[in-house]
Enzyme design. Structure first.
Site, PDB file in Angstrom:
ATOM      1  N   ASN A 725       0.885  -1.273   0.126  1.00 40.32           N
ATOM      2  CA  ASN A 725       0.095   0.152  -0.058  1.00 40.32           C
ATOM      3  C   ASN A 725       0.839   1.351   0.045  1.00 40.32           C
ATOM      4  OD1 ASN A 725      -2.021   1.883   0.305  1.00 40.32           O
ATOM      5  ND2 ASN A 725      -2.278   1.392   2.470  1.00 40.32           N
ATOM      6  N   ASP A 746      -8.632  10.378  -8.763  1.00 42.58           N
ATOM      7  CA  ASP A 746      -9.113   9.771  -7.432  1.00 42.58           C
ATOM      8  C   ASP A 746     -10.412   9.031  -7.681  1.00 42.58           C
ATOM      9  OD1 ASP A 746      -6.734  10.737  -6.053  1.00 42.58           O
ATOM     10  OD2 ASP A 746      -7.731  12.291  -4.990  1.00 42.58           O
ATOM     11  N   ASP A 835       1.247  14.022  -4.764  1.00 47.51           N
ATOM     12  CA  ASP A 835       0.977  14.945  -5.531  1.00 47.51           C
ATOM     13  C   ASP A 835       2.130  16.099  -5.548  1.00 47.51           C
ATOM     14  OD1 ASP A 835       0.135  15.692  -3.080  1.00 47.51           O
ATOM     15  OD2 ASP A 835      -1.626  16.313  -3.937  1.00 47.51           O
TER      16      ASP A 835
END
Length: 915
Positions: A725, A746, A835
């Site tokens: 993850n 997303d 990001d």
């Protein structure tokens, strides 16, 4: 009539027949009878009827009563009959209506049958037309292949010579010192399609291997194991590499012994052509023991060369290997700003020997000297620099005598003073770092000078090299004038004026370029070895091997659920967003410039800061600076037929046009155990034009539900399983991504189709930048002297969130394989800031801000579960990320912009007679 008879009797009995009395008597009898009859009817008939009815009602059989009182059950039976009658009437009416409907349906069925027959005929005709078109296409493709075969020359690969064969026809140079590639390198072993295989000897198999520095040998072996060009099959190798240094002094073999061991290598073949001898230095006093060894036609890579030994374009000047088994600590590297530091320039060193004494002591070198010895400028340099220091016009620090014992050095070379940490602390306070080349001009480069250059670049001190004859590391492929000042020694009196005249912008650009060169070619053993191989490969014009892509491990899933139509998504008015692809997905054209790029763009790609675009071919397409037009990969400098159709609003919307009239994009969607939200987001992509496929990055160790039915949106949906993850998985260059354009989105992003299409069109006009919707900016916190992350509404921005943004796949390679690992580690630690890291990377490479489209400031879908960004610690972590990234890059790469792209003429329909 009675009245008439009575009247006649009163008138004398005159009547018909002359018998009046008879008539009178008859009349009386008739009247009497009539009266009596009426009396009987009126009196006796009611009595008889009453009696009769009374007798019937008094009968014992109650069931035979007709007019008597009835019980409640009997009344109910009567009502039931009435209800049944009404029901029958209603059913009859319904039957009539159904019959009418049946007749209508029969007529409609007949009409539909006629339409079906017509459609069948149309389908048959279409099949025939399709078959004819396929035949035409097949014939056209066949003709095209024939034409291509006729126009393309037939090429044959060079003959590959096996190592055990003698090269009797190989041309011999006049001397080994005249070796160049054309007369000392066998190209036949290195076909263009060979992939540049490299065979590395195991130094432990030879006696000199025990004399090697353990750290250098260990670092070299670790690098060799991971290099993509290294092969264990010596028969197919293009280049053979042997590590011979750095050697330890007590056990160093004699030159004659080392020469014999080299000549006894199994693939040396009498003269050592296509061999590379590497002598790495970890200290400043590394000796040039190869000078008195006959190396034949083998190439040499080391940090110390004499001019009679160095063969330009053949040998390689390498940087010292300081960080042998350790990665540089970015937190210890000073920032690139402020531009001006405490000292304008600094120098520490001590000259052990003069030029005259060195010429008297080094006999082997004296034999190579032609003409008179060059003038020794060191005394003039010392006098001039001390005068600048005494003038106190600027803070400078020059020391020509070491406080402690100076490091060992070559004759006429300025020895280093103090320990490495002490030297770095001084350089961190210096804007410029002076590097005085050895007084012996025949010593073109030394390990000591290379060490000074390494340390200056590491901490951001701009090198000022005194001595234009110097050959800096990798000088034939790197433009050192972009990162350092190389000044002839006779201009020492003008150095102070020159350094003061350089503007801050130029200083920052040189410092940034120096940092790029150090990170790319100097910092680690992997970089040094990869640089050496890349130089040889570039010289012989072999294309670089494509970088690996992440293999997508697909999670099996069931699809077939018909995707619904979201009214918010479909509400585009009369706007035609473009055709929905009915054919198989169209991938971006593959990169086809590997050879020409290698042959033509050497300097541009080696020197394009800050990205090593040529050394490490990150992508299978054009690996050059994104700001240049050739970065576009497909459609650059070429206008295909059908491009630039122009037209009014409606015609413009119906096709992409431009220089790349056919192009698609791939949606990459990161998700974590939010199946319902994910399914809704996928359904919203149904009918989206120019969509190639959707790659769902399943970031959870728990697989999706087996009974989960995925929507059918008309394009493939690839569900990719990840190893762990990590938010970094969003930017992995998956092999399933076959388009240059990536829409990172997303799983809870809510964008309309027209917004996505508008963003895609804008990205196609600025392919080297991030183009997205939600904008953010950074700000300087004056009280705390640190950077802050800000998401407030603003007319100025410096970042675009990648939760809804387009970017080139090129940056996925850079993010995953080139960007410092420390940044990706912090993303994993905080589960945040990926990001921001991508915005830092792109701005660092292009020196351009991102592009925001539309006025949208957020993209979350209404009613979706809260994401990680709603946590209170989210913004605190992002503050920390920005400040850490600034330390890693050495400066703030983000740039502000007030530019925003909105749709103005997107729906405007212009008259055809207007331009």
């Amino acid at each position: 009539e009675l009245m008439t008879g009575y009247t006649m009797l009163r008138n004398g009995g005159v009547g018909n027949g002359g018998q009046p009395w008879v008539l009178r008597w008859s009349s009386r009898i008739r009247l009497t009878w009539l009266s009596f009859t009426l009396f009987i009817i009126l009196v006796f008939f009611p009595l008889i009827a009453h009696y009769y009815l009374t007798t019937i009602d008094d009968a014992d059989d109650a069931g035979k009563r007709i007019f008597g009182p009835r019980t409640g059950n009997e009344l109910c039976e009567v009502k039931h009959v009435q209800d049944l009658c009404r029901i029958r009437e209603s059913v009859s009416e319904e039957l009539l209506q159904l019959e009418a409907k049946r007749q209508e349906l029969n007529s409609e069925i007949a009409k539909l049958n006629l339409k079906i027959e017509a459609c069948k005929k149309s389908i048959e005709n279409a099949k025939q037309d399709l078959l004819q078109l396929k035949n035409v296409i097949s014939q056209t493709e066949h003709s095209y292949k024939e034409l291509m075969a006729q126009n393309q020359p037939k090429l044959s690969l060079p003959i590959r010579l096996l190592p055990d064969k003698d090269d009797a026809t190989f041309p011999l140079p006049k001397s080994n010192r005249h070796c160049r590639l054309h007369n000392c390198f066998d190209y036949s072993r290195c076909p263009l399609t060979s992939g540049f295989p490299v065979y590395v000897y195991n130094s432990d198999d030879y006696p000199f291997g025990s004399s090697l520095d353990p750290l250098i040998k260990q670092a070299f072996e670790a690098t060799v194991r991971t290099n993509v060009y290294v092969t264990e099959n010596a028969n197919i190798a293009c280049v053979y590499i042997i590590l011979v240094g750095e050697m330890q002094e007590p056990v160093m073999p004699k030159p004659t012994e080392l020469e014999q061991q080299l000549h006894s290598l199994p693939y040396w073949r009498t003269d050592g052509h296509n061999h590379l001898i590497i002598n790495l230095s970890r200290k400043s006093d590394t000796q040039n023991f190869i000078y008195n060894i006959s190396t034949g036609r083998a190439m040499i890579a080391q940090s110390t060369f004499y001019d009679v030994q160095y063969r330009p374009g053949f040998d390689i000047v390498v940087s010292p290997l300081v960080h042998a088994m350790s990665e540089p600590n970015f937190l210890e590297i000073p920032p690139q700003v402020p531009v001006k530091r405490k000292y304008l320039f600094s120098f520490q060193g001590e000259k052990i020997e003069s030029l005259r004494s060195s010429l008297q002591e080094v006999r082997s070198f004296e034999e190579e000297i032609e003409g008179n010895a060059p003038a020794d400028y060191d005394d003039r340099i010392i006098t001039t620099l001390k005068a600048v220091q005494d003038s106190k016009l600027d803070f400078v620090l020059v020391e020509f005598t070491c406080k402690n014992q100076p490091k060992a050095s070559l004759p006429t070379e300025w020895a280093l003073c103090g320990e490495r940490d002490d030297r770095l602390e001084l350089l961190k306070l210096s804007t410029f770092a002076l590097i005085i080349t050895p007084g012996d001009t025949h010593l073109v480069i030394s390990a000591g000078c290379a060490m000074r250059l390494f340390e200056a670049l590491e901490v951001g001190a701009i090198p000022v090299v005194l001595g234009e004859q110097v050959q800096l590391p990798y000088n034939d492929v790197i433009r050192w004038n972009e990162a350092a000042l190389i000044i002839p020694k006779p201009r020492i009196t003008e150095v102070h004026f020159l350094l003061r005249s350089i503007s801050d912008n130029d200083l920052l650009a040189m410092r940034r370029q120096g940092r790029f060169l150090w990170e790319t070619y100097f910092s680690t053993s992997d970089n040094v070895f990869s640089t050496v191989l890349a130089i040889i490969r570039t010289r012989i014009q072999i294309p670089a091997a494509p970088i690996r892509e992440e293999t997508a491990v697909e999670i099996p899933h069931r699809s077939g659920k018909a995707a619904g139509t979201d009214p918010n998504m479909a509400d585009n008015g009369d706007l035609d967003l473009g055709p929905v692809e009915t054919e198989p997905p169209y991938a971006s054209p593959k990169y086809l410039r590997n050879f020409t790029l290698t042959a033509m763009d050497i300097y541009r790609n080696w020197n394009s800061a800050p990205g090593p675009f040529h050394l490490f071919p990150y992508t299978p397409f054009d690996p050059v600076l994104p700001s240049e037009a050739k970065f576009l990969g497909s459609g650059t400098g070429f206008r295909p037929i059908g491009g630039g159709a122009g037209g009014s609003g409606k015609e413009f919307q119906a096709a992409l046009g431009g220089n790349v009239p056919r192009e698609q994009f791939t949606v990459v969607m990161l998700t974590y155990e939010r199946e319902e939200v994910l399914m809704n987001s996928l359904e919203r992509l149904n009918g989206l034009p120019y969509l190639n496929k959707v790659v769902v990055v399943w970031n959870s160790p728990k697989l999706p539900s087996e009974d989960l039915l995925w929507p059918d949106i008309g394009v493939p949906i690839m569900v990719v399983r990840t190893e762990k993850n990590s938010l970094n998985n969003r930017f992995l260059p998956w092999d399933e991504i076959e388009t240059e354009a990536i829409l990172s989105i997303d799983d809870d992003a809510h964008l309309r189709h027209d917004e996505i299409m508008f963003g895609f069109r804008v990205w196609r006009e600025a392919r080297d930048r991030i183009v997205g919707f939600p904008g953010r900016y950074h700000a300087w916190d004056i009280p705390h002297q640190s950077w802050l992350y800000n998401s407030n509404y603003s007319c100025e921005l410096s970042m675009v969130l990648t939760g809804a943004a387009f970017f080139h796949k090129y940056y996925a390679y850079l993010y995953s394989y080139v960007m410092p690992q420390a940044i990706r580690d912090m993303v994993d630690e905080y589960i945040n800031c990926e990001d921001i890291a991508m915005n830092f990377l792109v701005s660092h490479l292009t020196r351009k801000p991102p592009i925001k489209v539309t006025s949208r400031w957020t993209f979350r879908c209404p009613g979706c579960p809260q994401a990680l960004s709603h946590d209170d610690s989210h913004f605190h972590e992002r503050h920390k990320c920005i400040n850490f990234f600034v330390k890693v890059y050495g400066y703030m790469p983000l740039l502000y912009t007030q530019f925003r792209v909105d749709s103005v003429l997107f729906k405007t329909r212009l008259p055809h007679d207007k331009t």
